[in-house]
Write an enzyme that holds these catalytic residues in place. Structure first.
Site, PDB file in Angstrom:
ATOM      1  CG  LEU A 188       7.507   1.382  -1.141  1.00  0.00           C
ATOM      2  CD1 LEU A 188       8.474   0.933  -2.186  1.00  0.00           C
ATOM      3  CD2 LEU A 188       6.026  -0.084  -0.272  1.00  0.00           C
ATOM      4  CB  SER A 197       3.859  -1.697  10.914  1.00  0.00           C
ATOM      5  OG  SER A 197       2.815  -0.078  10.780  1.00  0.00           O
ATOM      6  CB  SER A 198       2.411   2.175   6.603  1.00  0.00           C
ATOM      7  OG  SER A 198       3.112   1.344   5.795  1.00  0.00           O
ATOM      8  CD  GLU A 250      15.678  -1.255   5.011  1.00  0.00           C
ATOM      9  OE1 GLU A 250      15.736  -2.763   5.312  1.00  0.00           O
ATOM     10  OE2 GLU A 250      15.838  -0.570   4.199  1.00  0.00           O
ATOM     11  CB  VAL A 290      12.172  -5.955   8.633  1.00  0.00           C
ATOM     12  CG1 VAL A 290      13.739  -5.455   9.123  1.00  0.00           C
ATOM     13  CG2 VAL A 290      12.742  -6.991   7.616  1.00  0.00           C
ATOM     14  CG  HIS A 348       6.661  -2.152   2.059  1.00  0.00           C
ATOM     15  ND1 HIS A 348       6.700  -1.092   2.614  1.00  0.00           N
ATOM     16  CD2 HIS A 348       6.155  -2.582   2.138  1.00  0.00           C
ATOM     17  CE1 HIS A 348       5.827  -0.943   3.525  1.00  0.00           C
ATOM     18  NE2 HIS A 348       5.118  -2.368   2.494  1.00  0.00           N
ATOM     19  CD  GLN A 363       7.542 -15.822   8.506  1.00  0.00           C
ATOM     20  OE1 GLN A 363       8.381 -15.271   9.166  1.00  0.00           O
ATOM     21  NE2 GLN A 363       7.391 -17.106   7.539  1.00  0.00           N
ATOM     22  CE  LYS A 364       3.058  -5.613  11.814  1.00  0.00           C
ATOM     23  NZ  LYS A 364       2.360  -4.780  10.286  1.00  0.00           N
ATOM     24  CG  MET A 416      -2.151  -1.336   1.603  1.00  0.00           C
ATOM     25  SD  MET A 416      -3.504  -1.483   1.751  1.00  0.00           S
ATOM     26  CE  MET A 416      -2.540  -0.667   3.685  1.00  0.00           C
TER      27      MET A 416
HETATM   28  O1  PAF Z   1      -0.031  -5.956   3.680  1.00  0.00           O
HETATM   29  C1  PAF Z   1      -0.519  -4.989   3.384  1.00  0.00           C
HETATM   30  O2  PAF Z   1       0.060  -4.012   2.881  1.00  0.00           O
HETATM   31  C2  PAF Z   1      -1.763  -5.221   2.257  1.00  0.00           C
HETATM   32  O3  PAF Z   1      -2.585  -5.471   2.879  1.00  0.00           O
HETATM   33  C3  PAF Z   1      -1.481  -5.633   0.774  1.00  0.00           C
HETATM   34  C4  PAF Z   1      -1.274  -6.947   0.921  1.00  0.00           C
HETATM   35  C5  PAF Z   1      -1.278  -4.830  -0.064  1.00  0.00           C
HETATM   36  C6  PAF Z   1      -2.793  -5.745   0.463  1.00  0.00           C
HETATM   37  O4  PAF Z   1      -3.393  -4.486  -0.172  1.00  0.00           O
END
Ligand code: PAF
Length: 280
Positions: A33, A185-186, A35, A176, A37, A148-149, A30
Site C-alpha cells: 500500500l 505505483s508499487s 499514497e 496520485v 491506495h 485513474q492511473k 494487491m
Molecule cells: O489495480 C490492482 O492493484 C489490481 O489490478 C486489482 C484491481 C486489485 C485486481 O487484482
C-alpha cells in the site's frame, strides 16, 4: 481491525454489517500500500460506513514474463496502514482460497481489453476482470474504488459491471503523483536511483502531448510528440504512446478533445504506465 483470510469469514462479517443497514465500500489492491491506495481508502472512509480493503497478488493477471514472484508482499505493514486509515476489515486470502485447482471460469471483457496495455499483456485484463468479479461476489460492496492511473483497468471494470448488471457503483479517483510528477505505483520501488530520476519524463511527455492537443494538434501529432520526449530519455524504453478516444480506446473519431493520452515504458525491467485525459 480484523484480518480475514477466508471467504466465509468475510461473508459473515459483511452480512452482519448489512443487517445494521450500513453501506460497504471495497478497495481492491494487491498490497504494498502506498499514497495512491491511501487516497482510495480515505475516499471510501468518507463515503461508506464499512470499509474493506482486499490484499491479494492475483496470479491470473500476471503473464509468464511478468513480476508475479517478485511483486512486494508485506501484509503486516499493509495492515498497519489500513488500521491507521480507519479501515474496518482487511481481506487477505491465499491463492488456494481464491482459486480451486480445477477453477476454469473467467470473465472476458471484449474489445476494450485488446487495446493499449491489453495488446502487450495477453490475458491480463481477463485475470483482473475475473478476480474483481470474485471480490464483488465475496464482499458484495455498494461501492468499489479504483485509481485513474490504471485507466484501462477502470474502463474495463466499468464496462463489466454495466454488461453483467453487477450492483456496484464504481468510484474513480485521480492519480496520485510524487512532487516531480511520477505517478505513484508499487513498482516504483524496483527503480534504481538513476531510473527513478529518469521516470518523471513519462508525465512530462504526457503534459506536452496534452498541451499540444489543447493547441489543436491531431491525435497522431500528439502521439509522436509524447513518444519523442520519452525516446529522448536513454533510461526509458517506450512500449507505446497512444492518443485515443477515452470511452472506446479506439482512434478518435474527430480532431481535438476529449482524448486519452496513454503511455507504457520500461525502465530496465520495470514497466511503468501513466495517462492524461484531455477533457472537452
Ligand atoms: O489495480 C490492482 O492493484 C489490481 O489490478 C486489482 C484491481 C486489485 C485486481 O487484482
Amino acid at each position: 481491525m480484523p484480518i480475514a483470510s477466508r471467504i466465509d469469514e468475510v461473508r459473515s462479517i459483511v452480512r452482519r454489517v448489512r443487517g445494521n443497514g450500513d453501506s460497504v465500500g471495497l478497495v481492491p489492491t494487491m498490497g504494498a500500500l502506498h499514497e495512491g491506495h491511501s487516497a482510495l481508502l480515505r475516499r471510501a472512509r468518507q463515503t461508506d460506513d464499512f470499509v474493506v480493503v482486499s490484499i491479494f497478488v492475483n496470479p491470473t493477471q500476471f503473464g509468464p514474463s511478468d513480476d508475479f514472484e517478485k511483486y512486494p508482499r508485506q501484509l503486516e505493514k499493509d495492515a498497519a496502514v489500513a488500521e491507521e486509515l480507519g479501515v474496518d476489515l482487511v481481506f487477505a486470502p491465499t491463492a488456494e482460497e481464491m482459486y480451486s485447482p480445477d477453477s476454469c471460469t473467467y470473465v472476458e471483457v471484449g474489445e476494450l481489453t485488446e487495446e493499449l496495455c491489453g495488446a502487450f499483456r495477453p490475458g491480463h485484463f481477463r485475470g483482473v476482470a475475473t478476480v474483481v468479479s470474485k471480490l464483488f461476489n465475496i464482499v458484495s460492496p455498494d461501492r468499489a474504488y479504483f485509481g485513474q492511473k490504471d485507466y484501462q483497468q477502470l474502463l474495463v471494470i466499468e464496462r463489466m459491471i454495466r454488461d453483467l448488471d453487477m450492483p456496484v457503483e464504481i468510484v474513480a479517483c485521480p492519480t496520485v503523483r510524487e512532487a516531480d510528477g511520477l505517478a505513484i505505483s508499487s513498482r516504483n520501488e524496483y527503480l534504481t536511483p538513476e531510473q527513478r530520476s529518469a521516470a518523471p519524463a513519462i508525465y512530462q511527455a504526457l503534459q506536452k502531448g496534452a498541451e499540444a492537443v489543447r493547441g489543436g494538434a491531431s491525435a497522431k501529432e500528439a502521439e509522436a510528440m509524447v513518444a519523442a520526449h520519452i525516446e529522448n530519455e536513454p533510461l526509458l524504453e517506450l512500449q507505446y504512446a497512444r492518443a485515443v478516444d477515452p470511452h472506446t480506446l479506439a482512434e478518435p473519431g474527430s480532431a481535438g478533445p476529449p482524448i486519452l493520452l496513454a503511455v507504457a515504458a520500461f525502465a530496465g525491467d520495470t514497466r511503468l504506465i501513466d495517462n492524461i485525459v484531455v477533457e472537452e
